[in-house]
Design an enzyme around this catalytic site. Structure first.
Site, PDB file in Angstrom:
ATOM      1  CG  ASN A   1      56.287  -6.614   5.942  1.00 22.59           C
ATOM      2  OD1 ASN A   1      55.074  -6.599   5.864  1.00 22.59           O
ATOM      3  ND2 ASN A   1      56.936  -6.062   6.961  1.00 22.59           N
TER       4      ASN A   1
ATOM      5  CG  PHE B   1      59.987  -5.231   9.179  1.00 23.70           C
ATOM      6  CD1 PHE B   1      59.088  -4.211   8.870  1.00 23.70           C
ATOM      7  CD2 PHE B   1      60.806  -5.714   8.166  1.00 23.70           C
ATOM      8  CE1 PHE B   1      58.995  -3.709   7.587  1.00 23.70           C
ATOM      9  CE2 PHE B   1      60.728  -5.216   6.877  1.00 23.70           C
ATOM     10  CZ  PHE B   1      59.819  -4.209   6.592  1.00 23.70           C
ATOM     11  N   PRO B   2      57.088  -6.523  11.737  1.00 19.84           N
ATOM     12  CG  PRO B   2      56.234  -6.702  13.890  1.00 19.84           C
ATOM     13  CD  PRO B   2      57.530  -6.609  13.134  1.00 19.84           C
ATOM     14  CB  CYS B   3      53.917  -4.149   7.678  1.00 18.43           C
ATOM     15  SG  CYS B   3      53.720  -2.800   6.498  1.00 18.43           S
ATOM     16  CD  GLN B   4      54.500  -0.910  14.278  1.00 13.77           C
ATOM     17  OE1 GLN B   4      55.643  -0.663  13.923  1.00 13.77           O
ATOM     18  NE2 GLN B   4      54.141  -0.930  15.542  1.00 13.77           N
TER      19      GLN B   4
END
Length: 422
Positions: A117, A75-78
């Site tokens: 991640n 998942f993209p890490c915002q």
């Protein structure tokens, strides 16, 4: 195990899981170009296909309960906000894409979660971001374990550290997966012949060493670059006491202006015949003062343009601002300019190209050639077989293929983890 592939990209998770004997039942990927590669590589007929994960309803996720054993995803890490009312994962992770994994897991209740991640996730916001993730999984009923793994230890020459998180559903917990060590895995040490591994975009790496971590490489010459030998047998050279010699015994030397914006000149020049006081200077030294070289030394060559007929000069003619005209050329060694294919005309024997203000424009031809990695090589660095790249190449441009490689996970690492699942 039957798995759902979230944030699927080009299917790095899928390929590793399938190699370990698991079966994909559906995938989700918002990028249309990545989906094109994914569907070209993998047989997705009859599978659930989702695009924007934020538009999938809870009711639709619940229809997969009982048919999915594992959810995987990088998942993209915002940034996670720690402000607010802190009412559990619905409050603390809403607005981030990790929330979408948590939401799917709450509805589907798979036995296992398999997440990936960047290493920086562990230290982001002084560790509070990672603590929020682990707390969220705990609230959902999952016990978590995690480990940082580097791709270079799994048979691919890429220095890529990532944190992998495994969530086990309480009551259906399988055996622990981590730690993975050399003793309990097929991990392979890859020798790193480069030191430091800095992030500069114009860094050149040995073809015998490690690639830096691949990123999306979108413009700016960010593709990793390697130096490869191109010496032919008749141009081979040897070294003796720090000096370089051709095989025929004639000495070679380099003079340089010891400035990162300066020019490096290379050639087989007899310094005693060129007003250089008989001194030989190597690439680590300083260039002597340039003179008009009344003898047979280097000359300034001016190409004809307009009313100017050009010619060879002892003193450099007036410099113009239009560097692309290449009006003034130094006739001495083999020097090339590392520019785009549009303007690159290869090595100019005996001539330097026009100097420009950019420090990356001039280079020295010294028996090596510097080039960026090809898209195929970048895919290989992620452990993809050539047949997979060939299929993706049929449906996507090189710029997309570079991006997709950088966004992917390393397949051999996924396999090593996936083969431990029960």
């Amino acid at each position: 195990m039957k798995f759902l592939d979230l944030f699927a990209g080009i299917g790095g998770f899928r390929l590793g899981l399938e190699q370990a004997g698991h079966e994909c039942v559906g995938f989700c990927e918002i990028d249309k170009f990545a989906r094109q590669s994914y569907k070209a590589i993998h047989n997705t007929e009859g599978e659930r296909e989702y695009h924007d994960i934020t538009t999938v309803s809870n009711e639709e996720w619940r229809t997969l309960r009982g048919t999915v054993d594992l959810i995987c995803g990088g998942f993209p890490c915002q940034a996670f906000s720690i402000a607010g009312k802190r009412k559990g994962f619905l409050d603390e992770t809403r607005g981030t894409l990790f929330f979408e994994i948590a939401r799917a897991a709450e509805q589907i209740k798979p036995r296992t979660l398999f997440l990936e991640n960047v290493r920086g996730l562990l230290s982001h916001d002084k560790g509070r971001t990672f603590r929020t993730i682990i707390s969220t999984l705990d609230e959902l009923g999952y016990d978590a374990e995690w480990q940082i793994l580097n791709s270079k230890n799994f048979g691919v020459p890429q220095n890529r550290e990532r944190v992998f998180i495994i969530g086990h559903l309480r009551g259906e917990r399988g055996r622990e997966v981590f730690p993975i060590t050399r003793e309990n895995s097929g991990a392979i040490d890859v020798v790193n012949k480069e030191s430091g591994m800095p992030r500069e975009t114009n860094r050149v790496y040995s073809s015998e060493g490690l690639s830096p971590t691949l990123n999306t490489m979108q413009g700016g010459g960010r593709e990793p670059k390697i130096a490869i030998p191109v010496l032919t047998p008749d141009r081979a050279e040897k070294r003796q006491n720090g000096r370089r010699f051709k095989e025929d015994g004639d000495p070679m030397f380099t003079i340089t202006a010891q400035d990162r914006h300066g020019v490096i000149l290379s050639g087989n020049i007899n310094p005693s015949e060129n007003g250089m006081n008989g001194n030989v200077y190597d690439s680590d030294g300083l260039a002597p003062t340039l003179t008009t070289n009344k003898g047979e030394g280097p000359k300034i060559v001016q190409k004809p343009r307009g009313y100017n007929k050009g010619g060879e000069h002892e003193v450099a003619p007036t410099l113009s601002s239009n560097s692309w005209h290449e009006n003034n050329l130094l006739k001495v060694g083999g020097i090339y300019k590392n520019v785009s294919k549009t303007h690159q005309r290869g090595v100019l024997p005996g001539l330097s190209r026009t100097l420009k203000s950019q420090n990356h424009d001039a280079g020295i031809f010294d028996g090596i050639r510097i080039r960026k990695l090809t898209p195929r090589e970048c895919w290989r660095l992620q452990g993809f077989p050539d047949w997979a790249f060939d299929k993706a190449q049929e449906v996507n441009s090189n710029s997309q293929l570079y991006k997709q490689a950088g966004n992917s996970v390393t397949v051999p690492v996924i396999y090593e983890i996936a083969r431990r699942f029960e």
